[in-house]
Design a protein around this motif. Structure first.
Motif, short mmCIF file in Angstrom:
data_model
loop_
_atom_site.label_atom_id
_atom_site.label_comp_id
_atom_site.label_asym_id
_atom_site.label_seq_id
_atom_site.Cartn_x
_atom_site.Cartn_y
_atom_site.Cartn_z
N TRP A 1 -7.89 1.85 -5.28
CA TRP A 1 -7.99 2.66 -4.07
C TRP A 1 -9.32 2.43 -3.36
O TRP A 1 -10.30 2.03 -3.94
N TRP A 2 -9.27 2.71 -2.06
CA TRP A 2 -10.45 2.62 -1.20
C TRP A 2 -10.32 3.68 -0.14
O TRP A 2 -9.37 3.72 0.63
N TYR B 1 0.86 -1.18 0.00
CA TYR B 1 0.00 0.00 0.00
C TYR B 1 0.89 1.23 0.00
O TYR B 1 1.96 1.23 0.62
N LEU B 2 0.47 2.28 -0.70
CA LEU B 2 1.20 3.54 -0.61
C LEU B 2 0.99 4.08 0.79
O LEU B 2 -0.12 4.02 1.33
N ALA C 1 -6.87 9.38 4.79
CA ALA C 1 -6.27 9.07 3.49
C ALA C 1 -6.84 7.78 2.92
O ALA C 1 -7.17 6.85 3.65
N PRO C 2 -6.94 7.71 1.59
CA PRO C 2 -7.39 6.46 0.98
C PRO C 2 -6.27 5.42 1.02
O PRO C 2 -5.10 5.76 1.15
N LYS C 3 -6.65 4.15 0.97
CA LYS C 3 -5.67 3.08 0.81
C LYS C 3 -5.48 2.91 -0.69
O LYS C 3 -6.45 2.72 -1.43
N VAL C 4 -4.24 3.02 -1.13
CA VAL C 4 -3.93 2.92 -2.55
C VAL C 4 -2.87 1.85 -2.74
O VAL C 4 -1.87 1.82 -2.02
N ARG C 5 -3.11 0.95 -3.67
CA ARG C 5 -2.11 -0.07 -3.97
C ARG C 5 -2.00 -0.20 -5.49
O ARG C 5 -2.94 0.12 -6.22
N CYS C 6 -0.85 -0.63 -5.94
CA CYS C 6 -0.57 -0.78 -7.36
C CYS C 6 0.06 -2.14 -7.59
O CYS C 6 0.77 -2.65 -6.73
#
Length: 158
Positions: free
Chosen positions: A66-67, A37-38, A46-51
């Motif tokens: 993202w969530w 996760y970023l 903050a949103p949870k963002v992953r790539c």
């Protein structure tokens, strides 16, 4: 992302259930998700963002997911995008956009540092301009180093 783990990675982590016979693949995927996760820990709500990147014989894609949990609905500081989302890009388009952003940011920061070197810092503010210039020079190399890195994986990428 290894093809056999992709369905797990693409799933909504909030829907994962406890399993009696947890497989090595599931454990690996859960660990990967937890580590990828970023980190927006410095932001409130903050949103949870992953790539992740997937490569197949006919496709090379970067997916951003993202969530935004919005844990405190009464908070006036919120992520303004959709609560949930996922978008995928051709990896080359994604890296080109990252390179362009990096170039623009480094040029803008160079102008700021040059302006400080020309006029000095604000009254009452101590600033080591030599260290600032050196740090900026170093930061201009970070993207190239990151793009040259090959992440370690215990699974073959398929």
């Amino acid at each position: 992302m290894p093809a056999d783990l992709l369905p797990f990675i693409e799933a909504d982590a909030t829907t994962w259930t406890a399993r009696d016979d947890e497989s090595d693949a599931d454990t690996t995927a859960e660990e990967w998700c937890g580590d990828h996760y970023l980190d927006f820990g410095y932001l409130r709500n903050a949103p949870k963002v992953r790539c992740w990147r997937t490569i197949s014989t006919d496709d090379d894609t970067v997916t951003i997911d993202w969530w935004n949990q919005r844990l405190d609905p009464d908070d006036d500081i919120v992520f303004t995008g959709p609560v949930r989302g996922r978008i995928a890009f051709c990896t080359q388009q994604f890296t080109d956009a990252v390179r362009d952003l990096d170039r623009q940011l480094m040029v803008a920061m160079d102008k700021q540092v040059s302006e400080l070197e020309r006029r000095g810092s604000l009254p009452g503010v101590e600033l080591d301009l030599v260290a600032l210039r050196n740090e900026h020079r170093q930061r201009t190399t970070w993207l190239a180093h990151a793009l040259d890195r090959t992440p370690a994986t215990s699974q073959p990428v398929t």
